[in-house]
Structure formats: structure tokens, C-alpha cells
Design a protein around this motif. Structure first.
Motif, short mmCIF file in Angstrom:
data_model
loop_
_atom_site.label_atom_id
_atom_site.label_comp_id
_atom_site.label_asym_id
_atom_site.label_seq_id
_atom_site.Cartn_x
_atom_site.Cartn_y
_atom_site.Cartn_z
N UNK A 57 0.82 -1.21 0.00
CA UNK A 57 0.00 0.00 0.00
C UNK A 57 0.86 1.26 0.00
N UNK A 58 2.11 1.11 -0.41
CA UNK A 58 2.99 2.26 -0.54
C UNK A 58 3.72 2.66 0.71
N UNK A 59 3.69 1.82 1.73
CA UNK A 59 4.34 2.17 2.99
C UNK A 59 5.80 1.80 3.07
N UNK A 60 6.33 1.16 2.02
CA UNK A 60 7.73 0.75 2.05
C UNK A 60 7.98 -0.38 3.03
N UNK A 61 9.23 -0.50 3.45
CA UNK A 61 9.64 -1.61 4.32
C UNK A 61 9.62 -1.24 5.80
N UNK A 62 9.17 -0.03 6.11
CA UNK A 62 9.27 0.43 7.50
C UNK A 62 8.52 -0.48 8.47
N UNK A 63 7.27 -0.79 8.16
CA UNK A 63 6.52 -1.64 9.09
C UNK A 63 6.99 -3.07 9.05
N UNK A 64 7.45 -3.53 7.90
CA UNK A 64 7.88 -4.92 7.76
C UNK A 64 9.07 -5.22 8.66
N UNK A 65 10.06 -4.33 8.71
CA UNK A 65 11.22 -4.62 9.56
C UNK A 65 10.84 -4.58 11.03
N UNK A 66 9.91 -3.72 11.37
CA UNK A 66 9.47 -3.67 12.77
C UNK A 66 8.78 -4.98 13.15
N UNK A 67 7.96 -5.49 12.25
CA UNK A 67 7.29 -6.76 12.51
C UNK A 67 8.30 -7.89 12.64
N UNK A 68 9.31 -7.90 11.77
CA UNK A 68 10.31 -8.96 11.79
C UNK A 68 11.12 -8.94 13.08
#
Length: 418
Positions: free
Chosen positions: A355-366
Motif C-alpha cells: 500500500x505504498x508504505x515501504x519496508x518500514x513496518x515490515x522490519x518492525x514486525x520482523x
């Protein structure tokens, strides 16, 4: 202070949701009990009920305080004596949602998390040692991790590091409940080792109607688990409710399709397992993905978890009832996919990669998922190893072969002679 200071609708919803989540533990007992062999069904069910009894008491004494007390530093642990015995919560605090109601709601999360672990060591654990393990693990592992994930900063209050400093999203417990329990289950399965006839004997579920009933009760209770985590009877609760329905159904289809392609069948055990896999995966994401995202998340989790349960045969760990394959893997899938599927139109208001948010939330989740996995596995392995070396955790081969229902409980599930 008047009775109108309390939001009776929200309070009723939270107390109802807490009752639904409480029902999940007896539902889990039926689910797990049906999956084991006839000679261990009562022991399997008793492990869940023992967790319910022990954790309920510990939560009132100091567990709530460790999870939701003021942080002692670094977002790692709440003050264990701040709410000792919940005595300071007995008076009406004037909040729209009484703190005591919230404490009760969170108590049943602690209970089900501990009970989940038992499925990995079915048929071969000493019941007396399990009781001790429950008390230690809840205190040393669950209560602190609940603080990390569920305790948010508020005026005059500092909470946990994952919820606030890392800002990883976990709406209802993908990390604190499922990854936590799944990693602990893997650790205990390794400590206790394989059942003596794991490779040679058929270990089919002895009662599939119990399994299906248990899965149905779990799904029913899960609406309280996820929708109740909104803490209000409003839009977010409705959003989470719909996502919980969609993901559970999609995961069931994903599991059954995978099973049909691989094994040329549609099994009732697969349907029941698929339900749970989807519910596990949507737990952290219930307020951050839209309903289409919930369907995709459910399908993916159903397929991945169906494939993952075979890993135990490849790597040689005896996870009796697939706690690792469903809860650890499902929890990881749901937690990470938030980083992809999170929709800015959802109540969480976060945009994932797609949805255009980049990897910012993904690395936090990881990071959140990885830290909980490693800490839970390492500490649980240490607890299990210490108990095995001191008082013994593994049942003897003779007890295991005779059946631990008769050894530990002096009972049989089905008295066919009468």
C-alpha cells in the motif's frame, strides 16, 4: 461519582469477550484431547485445565502487575508489586472501562497461551512437573513478554518496548501468544525428546468429533479474543470480527486444497487445523488489514501451515499435536504479512509495503517476531532442561506405554466395561 461514568456497553462487551476467551481453554482441551490416543486423552485435557487454574491465581497475585505495572526500565518488565493481588483496583477508578474488567480480559490470554504449549509434549510428560513448569513459565516468560507487547504508554505510565519504542503491530497476540507459545513448544519437544514409538506406531487422533467440536469452540471464542481486543464495542471491534471470520474460512480452504493436491483427500483434521491456522495468523493483523487482506492472509497461512507440519519428520522433533507448525509458523506468517498487507483504511491506519508504505513496518514486525521467538525458545529450553535434570519431566517408557491417564490420574476416558 455516578453509575453513568462507566460505559456500560463497552464494559459488557469486554466481560463477554473475556468469557469467550475463557471458553477457548476448554475448547483447546477438547481439540487436543481428541487428537491424542485414547490412553492419554484425560491427561491432555487436564494439562489445559491445570493451566487455567494456576495462571488464574498467579495473574491475580502478581501477573497483571508484571505485565501492566509501571515499567521498571527499558520497557522490559512492569512493577511486580504495584498491583499485588489487584487490591488497588477494587475501588471504582472512574474510568469508562473499569481497569478490573481489563485485568480479567487479559488474564484469559495468559491462560490460553500457557495451555497451547502442552500439545507439543502430549503422551510423555509428568503431570506433576507440568504443574511446576506452568507456574515458572508464566512468571518468567509470559508476563514479561505480555508487558513488551500489550502495555502501551499512557499519561504518567511507561509501557513495553515492542508496543511503544519498536512500534510493531500486534493487535491481539501474534507474538505474545502464538509465537511465544510455539517457540516454547519447540523447546520442550526438544528437551523431552520423541515418544518411544513415534516413528513406528500409528498415532491417529482417537476421536475426531472431539477435535471438530474443539475447533468450533476455539473459533467461537476467537471472536472475543480478536474483536474484544478493540476494548470498545465499536467500529474496530466490528472490523476485527469480520476479519476473524474471513481469515478462518480462507485458511480452512487453503489447507484443504493443499491437502487435496498433496494427499488426494479432504480430511476433517485438516479442516480443523486450517481453522486454527487462519485464526492464529489474523490475530496480530485483525485491525490492520482489510477484509480482502484477511482472506489473502488466511489462504497463505492455511497453505504454509499445512506444509510446515511436515517439518518435524524432516528435522526429527516430536511436536505431538503440531503446535510449532500451526502456532509458531502461523504467528510468524500473520505478524510478517502485516508489513505487506496493512491498509491505511484500517483502524490501525498503517500502510504496508503493498500500500505504498515501504519496508518500514515490515522490519518492525520482523524484529518483534524474531526477538520473542528467540527469547521464548531460549528461556523455555533452560526451564525445561533444569526440570528434566532435577525432578524429571519425561515420563518413563513404562508409564508412556501403559498410558499416562492411568498412571497419573488413575482414570480412563472411556470405561467400556460398564
Amino acid at each position: 461519582m455516578t453509575p453513568f461514568d462507566v460505559n456500560s456497553g463497552d464494559t459488557a462487551w469486554i466481560l463477554t469477550s473475556a468469557a469467550l476467551v475463557l471458553l477457548m481453554t476448554p475448547g483447546l482441551a477438547l481439540f487436543y484431547g481428541g487428537m491424542v490416543r485414547r490412553k492419554a486423552v484425560l491427561n491432555m485435557m487436564m494439562m489445559s485445565f491445570a493451566a487455567l487454574a494456576i495462571v488464574s491465581v498467579l495473574w491475580v497475585l502478581y501477573g497483571y502487575s508484571m505485565a501492566f505495572g509501571d515499567d521498571l526500565g527499558g520497557g522490559l518488565l512492569g512493577n511486580p508489586v504495584q498491583h499485588l493481588g489487584l487490591t488497588d483496583l477494587l475501588a471504582d477508578d472512574g474510568a469508562a472501562l473499569p481497569t478490573l474488567a481489563f485485568a480479567g480480559f487479559q488474564a484469559v490470554f495468559a491462560v490460553i497461551t500457557v495451555a497451547l504449549i502442552s500439545g507439543a509434549i502430549a503422551d510423555r510428560a509428568k503431570f506433576s512437573t507440568w504443574l511446576i513448569f506452568v507456574a515458572i513459565w508464566a512468571t518468567v516468560v509470559y508476563f514479561p513478554i505480555a508487558h513488551w507487547v500489550f502495555d502501551f504508554d499512557a499519561e504518567g505510565h511507561v509501557g513495553g518496548w515492542i508496543a511503544n519504542r519498536l512500534a510493531a503491530l500486534d493487535f491481539a497476540g501474534g507474538t505474545a501468544v502464538h509465537i511465544n507459545a510455539g517457540a516454547a513448544a519447540l523447546a520442550l519437544a526438544l528437551v523431552l525428546g520423541q515418544r518411544h514409538d513415534w516413528r513406528s506406531a500409528e498415532m491417529r487422533p482417537h476421536n475426531m468429533p472431539l477435535v471438530m467440536l474443539g475447533a468450533g469452540l476455539l473459533w467461537f471464542g476467537w471472536f472475543g479474543f480478536n474483536a474484544g481486543s478493540a476494548l470498545t464495542a465499536g467500529h474496530t471491534a466490528a472490523f476485527a470480527w469480520v476479519n476473524t471470520l474471513a481469515a478462518g474460512g480462507a485458511a480452512t480452504l487453503g489447507w484443504l486444497i493443499t491437502e487435496r493436491i498433496r494427499d488426494h483427500r479432504f480430511s476433517s483434521l485438516g479442516a480443523a487445523s486450517g481453522i486454527v491456522a487462519g485464526l492464529v495468523a489474523i490475530t496480530p493483523a485483525a485491525n490492520s488489514v482489510d477484509p480482502i487482506g484477511a482472506i489473502l492472509l488466511g489462504l497463505i497461512s492455511g497453505v504454509v501451515c499445512c506444509l510446515a507440519i511436515g517439518l518435524k519428520f524432516r528435522f526429527g522433533y516430536d511436536d505431538s499435536l503440531d503446535v510449532v507448525g500451526v502456532h509458531l509458523i502461523g504467528g510468524i506468517v500473520g505478524t510478517l504479512l502485516i508489513g505487506l498487507f496493512a491498509s491505511p483504511a484500517s483502524p490501525a491506519g498503517v500502510a504496508g509495503l503493498l500500500y505504498g508504505g515501504g519496508f518500514d513496518q515490515l522490519w518492525r514486525q520482523a524484529v518483534g517476531a524474531g526477538v520473542v521467538l528467540v527469547v521464548s525458545f531460549a528461556v523455555t529450553y533452560g526451564i525445561g532442561w533444569a526440570l528434566q535434570r532435577t525432578i524429571g519431566f519425561r515420563a518413563t517408557p513404562e508409564h508412556e506405554q501403559a498410558g499416562i491417564d492411568t498412571v497419573w490420574h488413575r482414570e480412563e476416558a472411556y470405561d467400556l466395561a460398564n
